[in-house]
Design an enzyme around this catalytic site. Structure first.
Site, mmCIF file in Angstrom:
data_model
loop_
_atom_site.group_PDB
_atom_site.id
_atom_site.type_symbol
_atom_site.label_atom_id
_atom_site.label_comp_id
_atom_site.label_asym_id
_atom_site.label_seq_id
_atom_site.Cartn_x
_atom_site.Cartn_y
_atom_site.Cartn_z
ATOM 1 N N ASP A 30 -30.028 1.112 -20.618
ATOM 2 C CA ASP A 30 -29.698 2.054 -21.676
ATOM 3 C C ASP A 30 -30.432 3.387 -21.527
ATOM 4 O OD1 ASP A 30 -28.437 2.764 -24.178
ATOM 5 O OD2 ASP A 30 -30.403 2.512 -25.120
ATOM 6 N N LYS B 253 -16.377 1.126 -29.334
ATOM 7 C CA LYS B 253 -16.291 2.338 -30.153
ATOM 8 C C LYS B 253 -14.821 2.740 -30.278
ATOM 9 C CE LYS B 253 -20.942 3.853 -28.945
ATOM 10 N NZ LYS B 253 -21.774 4.861 -28.249
#
Length: 281
Positions: free
Chosen positions: A218, A137
């Protein structure tokens, strides 16, 4: 100071950044206001408490416009400095240094902001045994620099791009028909490093059996992370990911995961307040 970073062309970066700022007409302010032979000495200083990053890149901007500029480093990348600390002293042609000033400062402010936020996360998990990872990111075109900044702040780089490891995420799993089939296909393709994202503990066994070499756990709460770590039992590294903040990271790290990955350290780091001020000689 000489800055080298694998896969990063410093000269091209500096040239492109200056070209963007100069446009077709150049620095009209400095050309109009500053005599061509005027000299200038300035000190770069931090108004914040920061982990310093990008000083050698800043020096490259100044030298690109004044090859004879004298750069005196006062701090180094990775130093943790208090507000009001001097970082660098630069002397040279006034027009050149003032033209390069904003490009140099933008770079140091951005990279120091990332390094500083990264260091806060690293400090927060000290003693847990977990390692902080960065993510992909990043701002397009700045990944090498931003990942350099996270390393400077004490994190470890995760994948540099799509090419250096397989990362099988939920959409890959949906298309492939499950974590097991997806991991098996990656292994059959000869990929050595196979990261598989799982969001349920019942996905762990098939992922490992099919060839996963790293599990990304996750958005699991701490209680589920502990259960997942116990099920993995050290067979592959485990990585907690998703929605991690400064408030939650220590509790996550204490579950026994190998890594915690945080997109915020690149995606949301505020720029550090760093300036360049005229200095009396």
């Amino acid at each position: 100071m000489t800055f080298r970073l694998d896969g990063f062309d410093l000269g091209a970066f500096v040239a492109a950044t200056l070209a963007e700022d100069l446009g077709e007409s150049g620095d009209v302010t400095s050309a109009a206001v500053i005599p061509a032979d005027a000299r200038f000495t300035a000190v770069m200083d931090s108004r914040d408490a920061v982990t310093v990053c990008g000083l050698e890149i800043a020096a490259a901007f100044f030298r690109a416009l004044d090859a004879q500029a004298v750069i005196e480093p006062i701090a180094r990348d990775g130093d943790r400095v208090a507000p009001g600390s001097d970082l660098m002293r630069v002397t040279g042609n006034a027009r050149a240094l003032l033209t390069a000033e904003r490009s140099a400062l933008n770079t140091v402010q951005h990279l120091s902001g990332i390094a500083t936020l990264t260091r806060r996360y690293v400090d927060r998990i000290e003693g847990t045994g977990a390692t902080l990872l960065d993510t992909r990111k990043t701002i397009p075109g700045l990944r090498r620099l931003e990942k350099y900044a996270t390393r400077t702040g004490g994190a470890r780089n995760h994948r540099m791009g799509l090419w250096d490891a397989a990362m099988i995420k939920d959409n890959h799993v949906a298309v492939a028909g499950g974590v097991g089939p997806a991991a098996a296909l990656a292994k059959a393709a000869g990929i050595a490093d196979i990261i598989v994202e799982v969001d349920r503990v019942d996905q762990i066994a098939p992922a490992i059996a099919a060839g996963a070499t790293h599990l990304l756990l996750d958005n699991m709460p701490p209680a589920v992370l502990r259960e997942a770590v116990a099920l993995v039992a050290g067979r592959v590294p485990t990585e907690a990911s998703g929605g991690v903040t400064l408030d939650t990271i220590r509790g996550i790290a204490e579950t026994g995961v190998t890594f915690v990955s945080v997109g915020r350290i690149t995606q949301s780091a505020p720029a550090s307040d760093i300036g360049l001020d005229f200095a009396e000689v």
